[in-house]
Design a protein around this motif. Structure first.
Motif, PDB file in Angstrom:
ATOM      1  N   MET A   1      25.282 -86.161  35.123  1.00  0.00           N
ATOM      2  CA  MET A   1      24.431 -84.989  34.955  1.00  0.00           C
ATOM      3  C   MET A   1      23.737 -84.954  33.595  1.00  0.00           C
ATOM      4  O   MET A   1      22.591 -84.507  33.483  1.00  0.00           O
ATOM      5  N   ALA A   2      24.404 -85.433  32.547  1.00  0.00           N
ATOM      6  CA  ALA A   2      23.771 -85.431  31.229  1.00  0.00           C
ATOM      7  C   ALA A   2      22.529 -86.316  31.240  1.00  0.00           C
ATOM      8  O   ALA A   2      21.468 -85.953  30.707  1.00  0.00           O
ATOM      9  N   LYS A   3      22.644 -87.478  31.865  1.00  0.00           N
ATOM     10  CA  LYS A   3      21.501 -88.396  31.934  1.00  0.00           C
ATOM     11  C   LYS A   3      20.394 -87.848  32.835  1.00  0.00           C
ATOM     12  O   LYS A   3      19.210 -87.960  32.519  1.00  0.00           O
ATOM     13  N   LEU A   4      20.770 -87.277  33.974  1.00  0.00           N
ATOM     14  CA  LEU A   4      19.776 -86.720  34.881  1.00  0.00           C
ATOM     15  C   LEU A   4      19.027 -85.575  34.220  1.00  0.00           C
ATOM     16  O   LEU A   4      17.786 -85.506  34.282  1.00  0.00           O
ATOM     17  N   GLU A   5      19.747 -84.663  33.574  1.00  0.00           N
ATOM     18  CA  GLU A   5      19.103 -83.514  32.938  1.00  0.00           C
ATOM     19  C   GLU A   5      18.188 -83.949  31.798  1.00  0.00           C
ATOM     20  O   GLU A   5      17.078 -83.422  31.642  1.00  0.00           O
ATOM     21  N   ALA A   6      18.621 -84.938  31.012  1.00  0.00           N
ATOM     22  CA  ALA A   6      17.792 -85.432  29.909  1.00  0.00           C
ATOM     23  C   ALA A   6      16.545 -86.130  30.442  1.00  0.00           C
ATOM     24  O   ALA A   6      15.437 -85.935  29.923  1.00  0.00           O
ATOM     25  N   PHE A   7      16.715 -86.925  31.495  1.00  0.00           N
ATOM     26  CA  PHE A   7      15.586 -87.629  32.094  1.00  0.00           C
ATOM     27  C   PHE A   7      14.558 -86.640  32.629  1.00  0.00           C
ATOM     28  O   PHE A   7      13.355 -86.766  32.356  1.00  0.00           O
ATOM     29  N   VAL A   8      15.008 -85.647  33.372  1.00  0.00           N
ATOM     30  CA  VAL A   8      14.101 -84.662  33.970  1.00  0.00           C
ATOM     31  C   VAL A   8      13.392 -83.857  32.887  1.00  0.00           C
ATOM     32  O   VAL A   8      12.172 -83.646  32.947  1.00  0.00           O
TER      33      VAL A   8
ATOM     34  N   ALA B   1      19.001 -76.737  41.784  1.00  0.00           N
ATOM     35  CA  ALA B   1      17.794 -75.959  42.033  1.00  0.00           C
ATOM     36  C   ALA B   1      16.550 -76.830  41.884  1.00  0.00           C
ATOM     37  O   ALA B   1      15.612 -76.737  42.692  1.00  0.00           O
ATOM     38  N   PHE B   2      16.549 -77.692  40.883  1.00  0.00           N
ATOM     39  CA  PHE B   2      15.388 -78.558  40.651  1.00  0.00           C
ATOM     40  C   PHE B   2      15.171 -79.526  41.813  1.00  0.00           C
ATOM     41  O   PHE B   2      14.046 -79.708  42.281  1.00  0.00           O
ATOM     42  N   LEU B   3      16.244 -80.146  42.292  1.00  0.00           N
ATOM     43  CA  LEU B   3      16.107 -81.092  43.403  1.00  0.00           C
ATOM     44  C   LEU B   3      15.672 -80.372  44.678  1.00  0.00           C
ATOM     45  O   LEU B   3      14.896 -80.919  45.472  1.00  0.00           O
ATOM     46  N   ALA B   4      16.156 -79.144  44.874  1.00  0.00           N
ATOM     47  CA  ALA B   4      15.740 -78.371  46.048  1.00  0.00           C
ATOM     48  C   ALA B   4      14.248 -78.040  45.975  1.00  0.00           C
ATOM     49  O   ALA B   4      13.521 -78.142  46.972  1.00  0.00           O
ATOM     50  N   GLN B   5      13.752 -77.665  44.787  1.00  0.00           N
ATOM     51  CA  GLN B   5      12.335 -77.380  44.609  1.00  0.00           C
ATOM     52  C   GLN B   5      11.489 -78.631  44.825  1.00  0.00           C
ATOM     53  O   GLN B   5      10.412 -78.580  45.431  1.00  0.00           O
ATOM     54  N   THR B   6      11.993 -79.762  44.331  1.00  0.00           N
ATOM     55  CA  THR B   6      11.275 -81.029  44.486  1.00  0.00           C
ATOM     56  C   THR B   6      11.173 -81.417  45.955  1.00  0.00           C
ATOM     57  O   THR B   6      10.108 -81.837  46.435  1.00  0.00           O
ATOM     58  N   GLU B   7      12.274 -81.263  46.675  1.00  0.00           N
ATOM     59  CA  GLU B   7      12.268 -81.607  48.102  1.00  0.00           C
ATOM     60  C   GLU B   7      11.331 -80.687  48.879  1.00  0.00           C
ATOM     61  O   GLU B   7      10.616 -81.131  49.792  1.00  0.00           O
ATOM     62  N   GLU B   8      11.304 -79.413  48.501  1.00  0.00           N
ATOM     63  CA  GLU B   8      10.408 -78.465  49.185  1.00  0.00           C
ATOM     64  C   GLU B   8       8.942 -78.846  48.934  1.00  0.00           C
ATOM     65  O   GLU B   8       8.098 -78.755  49.834  1.00  0.00           O
ATOM     66  N   LYS B   9       8.636 -79.293  47.724  1.00  0.00           N
ATOM     67  CA  LYS B   9       7.260 -79.645  47.368  1.00  0.00           C
ATOM     68  C   LYS B   9       6.824 -80.966  47.989  1.00  0.00           C
ATOM     69  O   LYS B   9       5.730 -81.069  48.547  1.00  0.00           O
ATOM     70  N   LEU B  10       7.673 -81.995  47.908  1.00  0.00           N
ATOM     71  CA  LEU B  10       7.300 -83.343  48.351  1.00  0.00           C
ATOM     72  C   LEU B  10       7.731 -83.664  49.774  1.00  0.00           C
ATOM     73  O   LEU B  10       7.156 -84.545  50.417  1.00  0.00           O
ATOM     74  N   GLY B  11       8.775 -82.980  50.232  1.00  0.00           N
ATOM     75  CA  GLY B  11       9.358 -83.316  51.534  1.00  0.00           C
ATOM     76  C   GLY B  11      10.497 -84.305  51.419  1.00  0.00           C
ATOM     77  O   GLY B  11      11.104 -84.685  52.420  1.00  0.00           O
ATOM     78  N   PHE B  12      10.823 -84.713  50.184  1.00  0.00           N
ATOM     79  CA  PHE B  12      11.924 -85.645  49.934  1.00  0.00           C
ATOM     80  C   PHE B  12      12.293 -85.569  48.454  1.00  0.00           C
ATOM     81  O   PHE B  12      11.541 -85.024  47.643  1.00  0.00           O
ATOM     82  N   VAL B  13      13.452 -86.111  48.128  1.00  0.00           N
ATOM     83  CA  VAL B  13      13.875 -86.211  46.730  1.00  0.00           C
ATOM     84  C   VAL B  13      13.596 -87.632  46.257  1.00  0.00           C
ATOM     85  O   VAL B  13      14.090 -88.588  46.855  1.00  0.00           O
ATOM     86  N   PRO B  14      12.792 -87.819  45.214  1.00  0.00           N
ATOM     87  CA  PRO B  14      12.497 -89.168  44.734  1.00  0.00           C
ATOM     88  C   PRO B  14      13.775 -89.944  44.404  1.00  0.00           C
ATOM     89  O   PRO B  14      14.719 -89.394  43.829  1.00  0.00           O
ATOM     90  N   ASN B  15      13.771 -91.210  44.761  1.00  0.00           N
ATOM     91  CA  ASN B  15      14.970 -92.030  44.576  1.00  0.00           C
ATOM     92  C   ASN B  15      15.381 -92.156  43.118  1.00  0.00           C
ATOM     93  O   ASN B  15      16.565 -92.333  42.824  1.00  0.00           O
ATOM     94  N   VAL B  16      14.436 -92.067  42.192  1.00  0.00           N
ATOM     95  CA  VAL B  16      14.816 -92.172  40.784  1.00  0.00           C
ATOM     96  C   VAL B  16      15.745 -91.024  40.391  1.00  0.00           C
ATOM     97  O   VAL B  16      16.675 -91.209  39.596  1.00  0.00           O
ATOM     98  N   LEU B  17      15.531 -89.838  40.956  1.00  0.00           N
ATOM     99  CA  LEU B  17      16.411 -88.706  40.659  1.00  0.00           C
ATOM    100  C   LEU B  17      17.788 -88.920  41.270  1.00  0.00           C
ATOM    101  O   LEU B  17      18.807 -88.587  40.658  1.00  0.00           O
ATOM    102  N   LYS B  18      17.812 -89.477  42.467  1.00  0.00           N
ATOM    103  CA  LYS B  18      19.103 -89.803  43.078  1.00  0.00           C
ATOM    104  C   LYS B  18      19.834 -90.867  42.265  1.00  0.00           C
ATOM    105  O   LYS B  18      21.058 -90.825  42.121  1.00  0.00           O
ATOM    106  N   ALA B  19      19.090 -91.825  41.736  1.00  0.00           N
ATOM    107  CA  ALA B  19      19.710 -92.892  40.949  1.00  0.00           C
ATOM    108  C   ALA B  19      20.374 -92.341  39.697  1.00  0.00           C
ATOM    109  O   ALA B  19      21.461 -92.779  39.310  1.00  0.00           O
ATOM    110  N   PHE B  20      19.733 -91.372  39.055  1.00  0.00           N
ATOM    111  CA  PHE B  20      20.281 -90.785  37.829  1.00  0.00           C
ATOM    112  C   PHE B  20      21.403 -89.784  38.095  1.00  0.00           C
ATOM    113  O   PHE B  20      22.091 -89.359  37.161  1.00  0.00           O
ATOM    114  N   SER B  21      21.603 -89.418  39.349  1.00  0.00           N
ATOM    115  CA  SER B  21      22.508 -88.303  39.645  1.00  0.00           C
ATOM    116  C   SER B  21      23.986 -88.648  39.523  1.00  0.00           C
ATOM    117  O   SER B  21      24.834 -87.784  39.748  1.00  0.00           O
ATOM    118  N   PHE B  22      24.323 -89.860  39.119  1.00  0.00           N
ATOM    119  CA  PHE B  22      25.735 -90.189  38.894  1.00  0.00           C
ATOM    120  C   PHE B  22      26.245 -89.567  37.592  1.00  0.00           C
ATOM    121  O   PHE B  22      27.453 -89.501  37.351  1.00  0.00           O
TER     122      PHE B  22
END
Length: 209
Positions: free
Chosen positions: A66-73, A43-64
């Motif tokens: 989920m614990a790290k991605l959720e903590a980072f966000v 849901a967060f990445l979908a909201q981000t893409e709707e707002k910016l028009g893309f998903v920032p690469n840093v979020l994609k990098a952390f997406s390997f």
């Protein structure tokens, strides 16, 4: 993810210039397969893409992971968007000045764009990315950025006189904590981005100019 391409060089070329720069459309040099997104991150990445028009690469990098991605966000959003005596622009200025000191290509590009957008001043964003000392800053902003650059380059040298300069321009103890926390967070992300050769989305280069 395709392997980085190497440039053709003559024999005897120093090793440090043998590998060509990767395309900015690649995320990073490491090949880490993405994990299944948790419902909250989906849901967060979908909201981000709707707002910016893309998903920032840093979020994609952390997406390997989920614990790290959720903590980072969660920590990033609290630091940069949560309640604070610092404005959102001031927090982005800190991120930009720290990233420029560390010569982090990813973060200079991203946070320089954020300063341009939030300030409505493309010149300020560009100057912050190049050399904040050349920017037209208030005494409050200059003291704040002097502090975070010293914290970045010479953390062992921070002493009471440095904190006193911040107090002298109106920052509270809580503000000083927030200044240090934002600077420390981006020192971490700068190093992670540099270690993995993380590349910013090309859209950032054209934002708010």
């Amino acid at each position: 993810m395709p392997k980085p391409k190497k440039t053709t060089v003559k024999p005897g070329t120093p090793e440090r210039v043998r590998v060509g720069a990767r395309q900015d459309t690649e995320i990073m040099a490491l090949r880490l397969p993405p994990a299944r997104l948790s419902p909250s991150m989906s849901a967060f990445l979908a909201q981000t893409e709707e707002k910016l028009g893309f998903v920032p690469n840093v979020l994609k990098a952390f997406s390997f992971d989920m614990a790290k991605l959720e903590a980072f966000v969660a920590y990033r959003n609290d630091l940069m968007l949560g309640p604070s005596g610092l404005s959102t622009l001031e927090r982005e200025m800190i991120a930009t000045a720290v990233s420029a000191q560390n010569r982090c290509f990813y973060c200079i590009t991203v946070h320089g764009a954020s300063v341009r957008a939030l300030s409505g001043d493309p010149v300020l964003g560009e100057t912050m990315a190049m050399n904040y000392r050349a920017a037209r800053l208030s005494k409050r902003q200059r003291a704040m950025l002097d502090f975070v650059v010293k914290l970045t380059s010479e953390p062992w040298g921070i002493e009471e006189s440095d904190r006193a300069r911040l107090t002298g321009v109106g920052f509270s103890d809580r503000d000083i904590w927030d200044i240090a926390a934002v600077a420390s967070f981006y020192n971490m992300t700068n190093r992670l981005a540099s270690a993995t050769d993380m590349r910013p989305n090309e859209a950032y280069h054209a934002m708010a100019r």
